[in-house]
Design a protein around this motif. Structure first.
Motif, PDB file in Angstrom:
ATOM      1  N   ALA A 211      38.847  39.409  32.733  1.00 32.52           N
ATOM      2  CA  ALA A 211      38.940  38.426  32.589  1.00 32.52           C
ATOM      3  C   ALA A 211      40.108  38.091  31.818  1.00 32.52           C
ATOM      4  O   ALA A 211      40.616  37.395  30.729  1.00 32.52           O
ATOM      5  N   PRO A 212      41.154  37.704  32.428  1.00 32.61           N
ATOM      6  CA  PRO A 212      42.767  37.953  32.305  1.00 32.61           C
ATOM      7  C   PRO A 212      42.922  36.537  31.763  1.00 32.61           C
ATOM      8  O   PRO A 212      44.232  35.977  30.375  1.00 32.61           O
ATOM      9  N   TRP A 213      41.762  35.244  32.236  1.00 26.12           N
ATOM     10  CA  TRP A 213      41.732  34.530  31.169  1.00 26.12           C
ATOM     11  C   TRP A 213      41.562  33.750  29.607  1.00 26.12           C
ATOM     12  O   TRP A 213      41.826  33.309  29.752  1.00 26.12           O
ATOM     13  N   LYS A 214      41.268  34.998  29.515  1.00 22.16           N
ATOM     14  CA  LYS A 214      40.408  35.230  28.168  1.00 22.16           C
ATOM     15  C   LYS A 214      42.267  35.855  26.623  1.00 22.16           C
ATOM     16  O   LYS A 214      41.534  35.723  26.186  1.00 22.16           O
ATOM     17  N   GLN A 215      42.725  37.023  27.746  1.00 20.28           N
ATOM     18  CA  GLN A 215      43.518  37.006  27.417  1.00 20.28           C
ATOM     19  C   GLN A 215      45.001  36.264  26.379  1.00 20.28           C
ATOM     20  O   GLN A 215      44.946  34.690  27.191  1.00 20.28           O
ATOM     21  N   GLU A 216      45.160  36.610  25.489  1.00 20.04           N
ATOM     22  CA  GLU A 216      46.222  35.647  24.739  1.00 20.04           C
ATOM     23  C   GLU A 216      47.974  36.464  24.906  1.00 20.04           C
ATOM     24  O   GLU A 216      47.823  37.684  24.748  1.00 20.04           O
ATOM     25  N   GLY A 217      48.667  36.174  24.895  1.00 19.01           N
ATOM     26  CA  GLY A 217      50.045  36.547  23.732  1.00 19.01           C
ATOM     27  C   GLY A 217      50.716  36.930  25.053  1.00 19.01           C
ATOM     28  O   GLY A 217      50.142  36.862  26.442  1.00 19.01           O
ATOM     29  N   LEU A 218      51.238  38.310  25.565  1.00 21.94           N
ATOM     30  CA  LEU A 218      51.904  38.895  26.270  1.00 21.94           C
ATOM     31  C   LEU A 218      51.034  39.529  27.362  1.00 21.94           C
ATOM     32  O   LEU A 218      50.702  39.029  29.243  1.00 21.94           O
ATOM     33  N   LYS A 219      49.691  39.887  26.877  1.00 19.59           N
ATOM     34  CA  LYS A 219      48.630  40.550  28.316  1.00 19.59           C
ATOM     35  C   LYS A 219      48.599  39.725  28.552  1.00 19.59           C
ATOM     36  O   LYS A 219      48.082  39.745  30.035  1.00 19.59           O
ATOM     37  N   GLY A 220      48.296  38.133  28.278  1.00 20.86           N
ATOM     38  CA  GLY A 220      47.131  37.761  28.695  1.00 20.86           C
ATOM     39  C   GLY A 220      48.700  36.532  29.868  1.00 20.86           C
ATOM     40  O   GLY A 220      48.028  36.491  31.138  1.00 20.86           O
ATOM     41  N   LEU A 221      49.505  36.487  29.797  1.00 18.28           N
ATOM     42  CA  LEU A 221      50.722  36.018  30.512  1.00 18.28           C
ATOM     43  C   LEU A 221      51.095  36.872  32.241  1.00 18.28           C
ATOM     44  O   LEU A 221      50.507  36.801  33.077  1.00 18.28           O
ATOM     45  N   ALA A 222      50.625  38.657  31.504  1.00 25.35           N
ATOM     46  CA  ALA A 222      50.504  39.496  32.442  1.00 25.35           C
ATOM     47  C   ALA A 222      49.297  39.286  33.361  1.00 25.35           C
ATOM     48  O   ALA A 222      50.264  39.444  34.377  1.00 25.35           O
ATOM     49  N   GLY A 223      48.079  39.353  32.814  1.00 19.11           N
ATOM     50  CA  GLY A 223      47.617  38.911  33.538  1.00 19.11           C
ATOM     51  C   GLY A 223      47.180  38.475  33.989  1.00 19.11           C
ATOM     52  O   GLY A 223      47.012  38.348  35.453  1.00 19.11           O
ATOM     53  N   ALA A 225      49.689  36.416  35.963  1.00 18.07           N
ATOM     54  CA  ALA A 225      51.114  36.828  36.815  1.00 18.07           C
ATOM     55  C   ALA A 225      50.529  37.696  37.630  1.00 18.07           C
ATOM     56  O   ALA A 225      51.196  37.485  39.191  1.00 18.07           O
ATOM     57  N   LEU A 226      49.450  38.470  37.365  1.00 15.14           N
ATOM     58  CA  LEU A 226      48.840  39.310  38.200  1.00 15.14           C
ATOM     59  C   LEU A 226      48.061  39.255  39.452  1.00 15.14           C
ATOM     60  O   LEU A 226      47.828  39.119  40.487  1.00 15.14           O
ATOM     61  N   VAL A 227      46.826  38.047  38.622  1.00 14.67           N
ATOM     62  CA  VAL A 227      46.085  37.378  39.660  1.00 14.67           C
ATOM     63  C   VAL A 227      47.309  36.027  40.695  1.00 14.67           C
ATOM     64  O   VAL A 227      46.119  36.402  41.701  1.00 14.67           O
ATOM     65  N   ALA A 228      47.919  35.740  39.788  1.00 20.99           N
ATOM     66  CA  ALA A 228      48.917  34.883  40.776  1.00 20.99           C
ATOM     67  C   ALA A 228      49.175  34.955  41.737  1.00 20.99           C
ATOM     68  O   ALA A 228      49.409  35.281  42.842  1.00 20.99           O
ATOM     69  N   TRP A 229      49.809  36.577  41.721  1.00 24.45           N
ATOM     70  CA  TRP A 229      50.111  37.502  42.424  1.00 24.45           C
ATOM     71  C   TRP A 229      49.601  37.858  43.463  1.00 24.45           C
ATOM     72  O   TRP A 229      49.546  38.131  44.862  1.00 24.45           O
ATOM     73  N   SER A 230      48.317  38.832  43.260  1.00 27.14           N
ATOM     74  CA  SER A 230      47.448  38.751  43.496  1.00 27.14           C
ATOM     75  C   SER A 230      46.370  37.783  45.207  1.00 27.14           C
ATOM     76  O   SER A 230      46.628  38.115  45.903  1.00 27.14           O
ATOM     77  N   ARG A 231      46.510  36.974  44.456  1.00 22.62           N
ATOM     78  CA  ARG A 231      45.917  35.926  45.472  1.00 22.62           C
ATOM     79  C   ARG A 231      46.877  35.315  46.385  1.00 22.62           C
ATOM     80  O   ARG A 231      46.438  35.010  47.586  1.00 22.62           O
ATOM     81  N   HIS A 232      48.701  35.130  46.424  1.00 22.53           N
ATOM     82  CA  HIS A 232      49.620  35.347  47.229  1.00 22.53           C
ATOM     83  C   HIS A 232      49.755  35.772  48.775  1.00 22.53           C
ATOM     84  O   HIS A 232      49.408  35.887  49.620  1.00 22.53           O
ATOM     85  N   LYS A 233      49.916  36.793  47.765  1.00 20.54           N
ATOM     86  CA  LYS A 233      49.399  38.193  48.809  1.00 20.54           C
ATOM     87  C   LYS A 233      48.537  38.261  49.702  1.00 20.54           C
ATOM     88  O   LYS A 233      48.301  39.124  50.849  1.00 20.54           O
ATOM     89  N   TYR A 234      47.085  38.287  49.017  1.00 18.84           N
ATOM     90  CA  TYR A 234      46.427  39.407  49.261  1.00 18.84           C
ATOM     91  C   TYR A 234      45.175  37.707  49.713  1.00 18.84           C
ATOM     92  O   TYR A 234      44.323  38.164  51.137  1.00 18.84           O
ATOM     93  N   GLY A 235      45.407  36.834  49.383  1.00 13.21           N
ATOM     94  CA  GLY A 235      44.363  35.668  49.148  1.00 13.21           C
ATOM     95  C   GLY A 235      44.249  34.551  49.927  1.00 13.21           C
ATOM     96  O   GLY A 235      44.235  33.456  49.951  1.00 13.21           O
ATOM     97  N   SER A 236      46.361  34.564  49.969  1.00  8.18           N
ATOM     98  CA  SER A 236      46.685  33.075  51.220  1.00  8.18           C
ATOM     99  C   SER A 236      46.202  32.966  52.443  1.00  8.18           C
ATOM    100  O   SER A 236      46.566  31.943  52.778  1.00  8.18           O
ATOM    101  N   HIS A 237      46.108  33.875  52.921  1.00  7.97           N
ATOM    102  CA  HIS A 237      45.567  34.076  54.426  1.00  7.97           C
ATOM    103  C   HIS A 237      43.740  34.046  55.518  1.00  7.97           C
ATOM    104  O   HIS A 237      43.227  35.247  54.492  1.00  7.97           O
ATOM    105  N   GLU A 238      43.213  33.786  56.267  1.00 11.32           N
ATOM    106  CA  GLU A 238      42.176  34.803  56.342  1.00 11.32           C
ATOM    107  C   GLU A 238      42.306  35.214  57.791  1.00 11.32           C
ATOM    108  O   GLU A 238      42.896  34.547  58.494  1.00 11.32           O
ATOM    109  N   GLN A 239      41.905  36.281  58.220  1.00 12.21           N
ATOM    110  CA  GLN A 239      41.706  36.588  59.329  1.00 12.21           C
ATOM    111  C   GLN A 239      40.099  36.646  60.076  1.00 12.21           C
ATOM    112  O   GLN A 239      39.319  36.736  59.598  1.00 12.21           O
TER     113      GLN A 239
END
Length: 243
Positions: A211-223, A225-239
């Motif tokens: 649950a990165p949305w529950k984290q605060e500070g740098l850990k929250g920002l990093a989490g 950012a990782l979610v945004a990257w994963s959604r862009h790479k793996y969830g941006s299109h459907e096969q």
């Protein structure tokens, strides 16, 4: 040696869910089902396309997923072979279903107001998940063994209510798996979960890592950012998968 078999249904064992929805006249429908699975704060429900629950979900877009414990089997069993539909579908008549107008009364469970959705909660259930519908799609259209039309309903959980008895000591937002005993159904029979078998390797890490949305500070920002990257790479299109 394994035997090649063709069971009538693939019903290997899942939690029982009592889905509460609103009928057209504002009365409550309460329906047992056990084809449900969760990821994050979303849940996928497998339902008969002709059921009253499916019609209510299409119309109102809201529900409560009430999760009974294994001590509530009698209440759940009282709802078996009942439907909120005044006109009972033919295939359900053949299975012995009958119309039941007041499902809460039939089950002996107590209706309780929800906070974010209109359908009522079942007070005795130790877990109550208020949810909204995100999508409804046909399911198993190409499966010749599917006896009746079915749908898969994606819902998003908006409120989680848990009885204090199942929470982990010192963690107000964590369910203790040793205290939570869901009612399960496998091949149409009721079962409890049983005892923990051994320590899980997956369970060694902190639960909040999911649950990165529950984290605060740098850990929250990093989490985040990782979610945004994963959604862009793996969830941006459907096969599309074609057989």
């Amino acid at each position: 040696m394994h035997h090649l078999i063709e069971p009538a249904i693939q019903y290997w064992g899942t939690p029982v869910v009592l889905i509460s929805t609103l009928n057209e006249d504002g009365s409550s429908n309460l329906a047992p089902m056990s084809s449900a699975w969760w990821l994050g704060w979303s849940c996928m429900l497998g339902l008969d396309a002709s059921s009253k629950t499916t019609g209510n979900l299409r119309r109102s877009g809201q529900c409560v997923l009430n999760l009974p414990s294994d001590s509530m089997v009698e209440a759940v069993n009282r709802l078996a072979l009942t439907t909120g539909s005044h006109s009972v579908p033919v295939h359900k008549k053949l299975l012995g279903y009958r119309h039941e107008n007041n499902k809460f009364a039939a089950s002996g469970l107590t209706p309780q107001a929800s906070e974010a959705v209109a359908p009522l909660r079942a007070q005795e259930c130790p877990v109550q998940l208020e949810a909204v519908v995100e999508d409804i799609r046909p399911f198993a259209r190409k499966d010749p063994r599917m006896g009746v039309p079915a749908v898969c309903v994606e819902v998003r959980i908006v409120k989680v209510h848990a009885h204090p008895d199942i929470l982990m000591d010192g963690h107000e937002h964590r369910v203790d798996p040793d205290r939570w005993h869901p009612l399960l159904m496998s091949f149409r029979e009721f079962y409890g979960r049983g005892e923990r078998l051994q320590k899980s390797r997956l369970g060694r890490g902190p639960e909040d890592a999911y649950a990165p949305w529950k984290q605060e500070g740098l850990k929250g920002l990093a989490g985040k950012a990782l979610v945004a990257w994963s959604r862009h790479k793996y969830g941006s299109h459907e096969q599309a998968v074609e057989n």
